[in-house]
Design an enzyme around this catalytic site. Structure first.
Site, mmCIF file in Angstrom:
data_model
loop_
_atom_site.group_PDB
_atom_site.id
_atom_site.type_symbol
_atom_site.label_atom_id
_atom_site.label_comp_id
_atom_site.label_asym_id
_atom_site.label_seq_id
_atom_site.Cartn_x
_atom_site.Cartn_y
_atom_site.Cartn_z
ATOM 1 N N ASP A 240 76.923 -35.773 -3.944
ATOM 2 C CA ASP A 240 75.715 -35.212 -4.561
ATOM 3 C C ASP A 240 75.608 -33.702 -4.374
ATOM 4 O OD1 ASP A 240 73.390 -35.141 -5.950
ATOM 5 O OD2 ASP A 240 72.143 -36.074 -4.410
ATOM 6 N N GLU B 138 68.825 -44.765 -8.088
ATOM 7 C CA GLU B 138 67.636 -44.241 -7.391
ATOM 8 C C GLU B 138 66.347 -44.766 -8.015
ATOM 9 O OE1 GLU B 138 68.344 -39.948 -7.348
ATOM 10 O OE2 GLU B 138 69.648 -40.177 -5.604
ATOM 11 N N GLU C 101 69.718 -26.957 -5.185
ATOM 12 C CA GLU C 101 69.110 -27.955 -4.305
ATOM 13 C C GLU C 101 69.713 -27.954 -2.898
ATOM 14 O OE1 GLU C 101 69.340 -31.945 -5.793
ATOM 15 O OE2 GLU C 101 68.417 -32.804 -3.998
HETATM 16 C C1 BDP Z 1 69.838 -35.626 -6.532
HETATM 17 C C2 BDP Z 1 68.434 -35.129 -6.488
HETATM 18 C C3 BDP Z 1 67.485 -35.997 -7.245
HETATM 19 C C4 BDP Z 1 68.031 -36.261 -8.637
HETATM 20 C C5 BDP Z 1 69.393 -36.859 -8.529
HETATM 21 C C6 BDP Z 1 70.075 -37.058 -9.880
HETATM 22 O O1 BDP Z 1 68.042 -35.060 -5.128
HETATM 23 O O2 BDP Z 1 66.246 -35.342 -7.277
HETATM 24 O O3 BDP Z 1 67.176 -37.102 -9.339
HETATM 25 O O4 BDP Z 1 70.226 -36.006 -7.817
HETATM 26 O O5 BDP Z 1 71.020 -36.324 -10.163
HETATM 27 O O6 BDP Z 1 70.666 -34.568 -6.173
HETATM 28 O O7 BDP Z 1 69.728 -37.952 -10.625
#
Ligand code: BDP
Length: 660
Positions: free
Chosen positions: A349, A270, A377
């Site tokens: 996720d 990401e 989340e």
């Molecule tokens: C996702 C989230 C994000 C996190 C990412 C992570 O949306 O904000 O940075 O995981 O675990 O669930 O790195």
């Protein structure tokens, strides 16, 4: 002697639960900061409830003492009763402190009926990750995916000056068994990166507060720190200058924080930098930091959450669920002993329902930590009541090689159990007061992964809302159990069906948007069309993901006949008329569960409202307000999901209910 934080907000461990221990004569033996903390606890409880802390040979009815040769191991303890005396013994002061919190939980029975018992943590590292930013992020706010106000650690761009709240948090965490935490976001911004170098003193100030309750502090670092902070032109893990830079960085950290836990790293994920830029593997990346930490006894937590978030959604052979295994399984055996691969419990996720990540069972020569998400989340963002312990218990009890093999909880003993925290500076700590149970349950499950979630709920309830001190204990107990015990199932019913996941609003991830991510590059699709729905992840015709599991799961998941209903759409694309094991068609299941989920949320709201006379007013009001929103949102989910599938499939509800 450490003094206890007082007057801080409602959570488990209100003074009231100290009554039984605070009225005794208590002797504590042992030296060092943790023994002092224990003495501080005892002194506080005794001051409140008329007992006394005694020394030397004075008579006593509760004793904490170090003992050699027991089988408690580090952090464990034994409790025994003799006539007129309850004894807690442990090999080290940490064990005595955990023993203290256990005696508090037992209350009077510790002095009357409790049988002799030994407790030792099944998992050595029981850790919380905080996704806290020092400064407020323009989009994410201060705590990324935080639903409980601002950070407990960082305020006005610096480490908080008044640490009373931090100390109180350390106490809460120790009381449920947590012994480590990271204090900044895995997405390391330019300000946060400097915590590693010129701002390490702020981390040291936090570590001072946590140390006295037995918690070690960790830091998230940027893989590109040698460039961002060190002025080098590379972060190549095999470059000698980079290696030297990290060694010096680690040396400086330990000069400030001798018991520093280590680094947490999100790399090549990401948008975060990582070893791929240099053609290096993630083992090379992790080992670079492991080598820098090794002389000091530190550990690197290297996250396995690595995938391409710029996928082409039209390419159905790319599968985000495959990514972690594809990247990491071939690296098994190549990580240093002080490198831990931190794996999200599911392959995608933190959805309300996912299978267990195949990575967890595929790395026998690597230390693996399993990562859970306590912050909600994707499970209602602490506006919905959603007690996650039953989900985690399922995950931890899963056996990747079938019945004869180890459970996830057992495999996690090699690296640890880690969770993203849900706490913030909200007066109730977690926004939704009932979300405290998730934090508590995580700590207790990390200590004992096969603990019964129902028992943990009772424990949390007894030590939080203290039903025994109310006019109608049984009504309060039954009420809280009833609104929480099945709340994860309720949430699942009104959100994305049968394991398909997402269907959330993009970006903030709250509320429904069935096609929100369907045509975006994030790799989170449901593939609904006029004929059917779900992701074909089979070897025969799909992405081949089922092949990442060992037997029996690779076969169980491969066939829609044997795939469990709740994961059907995670593994298979099926027609709307496909008949589930439950006997319902997929589309009718979608309609039914969405109606039921809303009804259950409405019933929980009513039940909660009937408890007004038994729960402190502010608590009750906050939860009641959250239930209004939960019911509103659940209806919105029901209406969007049901009408979406009615329109796609053209199949009417067999009961003729109104679908908007
Ligand atoms: C996702 C989230 C994000 C996190 C990412 C992570 O949306 O904000 O940075 O995981 O675990 O669930 O790195």
């Amino acid at each position: 002697m450490s003094s206890l934080p007082t007057g801080i907000d409602p959570a488990w461990l209100p003074d009231e639960v100290l009554r039984d221990v605070g009225s005794r004569r208590v002797l504590v033996r042992g030296e060092g900061p943790l023994a002092d903390t224990l003495r501080g606890e005892v002194a506080y409880a005794c001051r409140k409830f008329g007992g006394a802390q005694v020394t030397g040979d004075a008579s006593h009815d509760l004793c904490f003492d170090l003992a050699e040769g027991g089988d408690e191991g580090p952090e464990g303890f034994t409790l025994e009763r003799r006539p007129g005396l309850t004894m807690v013994t442990a090999a080290d002061p940490a064990g005595l402190l955990y023993g203290w919190f256990h005696v508090v939980r037992l209350g009077e029975s510790a002095f009357t009926t409790a049988p002799a018992q030994t407790h030792r943590p099944a998992v050595a590292l029981r850790m919380l990750d905080h996704w806290d930013n020092v400064s407020v992020h323009p989009v994410m706010g201060q705590v990324e995916r935080g639903y409980a106000g601002g950070s407990l650690f960082w305020q006005d761009g610096r480490a908080r000056g008044d640490m009373a709240r931090v100390r109180a948090y350390a106490r809460l965490l120790a009381s449920c068994g947590i012994n480590a935490l990271s204090v900044n976001n895995v997405n390391v911004g330019p300000v946060e990166a400097r915590l590693l170098t010129d701002r390490i003193e702020e981390v040291a100030a936090l570590a001072d507060e946590f140390r006295v309750y037995g918690l070690r502090v960790h830091l998230c670092v940027s893989f590109a720190a040698s460039m961002l902070l060190g002025g080098l032109d590379t972060a190549d893990p095999l470059d000698e200058r980079v290696r030297a830079w990290w060694r010096e960085a680690a040396d400086r950290v330990y000069a400030h924080i001798p018991d520093f836990g280590g680094f947490v790293v999100k790399a090549d994920s990401e948008g975060q930098p990582g070893p791929f830029a240099y053609g290096r593997s993630h083992a090379d990346g992790a080992n670079l930091l492991a080598d820098a930490l090794a002389p000091h006894g530190g550990t690197v937590h290297w996250r396995a959450f690595v995938y391409n978030h710029r996928q082409d959604w039209r390419d159905r052979t790319t599968d985000r669920a495959r990514a972690a295994f594809d990247h990491f399984a071939p690296l098994d055996g190549r990580f240093r002993d002080n490198a831990v691969l931190q794996v999200k419990h599911g392959p995608v996720d933190f959805q309300v329902r996912e299978p267990v990540s195949p990575v967890i069972g595929a790395m026998p020569r690597t230390r693996v930590a399993v990562e859970l998400q306590v912050t909600q989340e994707y499970t209602g963002q602490q506006r919905h009541a959603c007690a996650l312990a039953p989900m985690w218990a399922e995950v931890l009890g899963f056996r990747p090689e079938g019945e004869q093999g180890p459970s996830v909880g057992e495999l996690a003993a090699s690296g640890g159990l880690v969770a993203v925290s849900n706490a913030g500076d909200d007066p109730f700590w977690t926004g939704h007061p009932l979300a405290q149970f998730n934090l508590y349950a995580f700590g207790r499950l990390a200590w004992q992964p096969d603990a019964d979630p129902g028992r943990l709920l009772d424990e949390w309830l007894e030590s939080t809302l203290t039903p025994a001190r109310t006019d109608d204990p049984e009504r309060l107990r039954a009420g809280v159990r009833s609104v929480l015990a099945g709340s994860w199932a309720t949430y699942e019913k009104y959100t994305a069906p049968l394991g398909v996941g997402f269907m959330v609003q993009p970006g903030h991830h709250y509320g429904p948007s069935v096609d929100g991510y369907e045509y975006s590059p994030w790799g989170t699709y449901h593939f609904a069309d006029r004929d059917g729905v779900g992701v074909d992840r089979t070897r025969a015709t799909g992405t081949g993901y089922t092949g990442q599991y060992a037997k029996p799961w690779s076969e169980t998941y491969e066939s829609p006949e044997t795939c469990p209903d709740e994961l059907l759409l995670f593994f298979h694309h099926v027609p709307y008329g496909h008949v589930l094991h439950s006997g319902k068609t997929v589309v009718q299941h979608i309609y039914d569960t969405h109606f039921e989920g809303v009804e259950e949320a409405e019933a929980a709201r009513e039940l909660w409202s009937s408890l007004a006379d038994l729960v402190p007013e502010a608590w009750h009001a906050r939860v009641a307000e959250r239930y209004e929103e939960q019911v509103r949102s659940a209806r919105e989910w029901r209406d969007q999901v049901n009408s979406y599938f009615l329109r796609k499939s053209g199949v009417p509800d067999r009961y003729g209910r109104r679908i908007h």
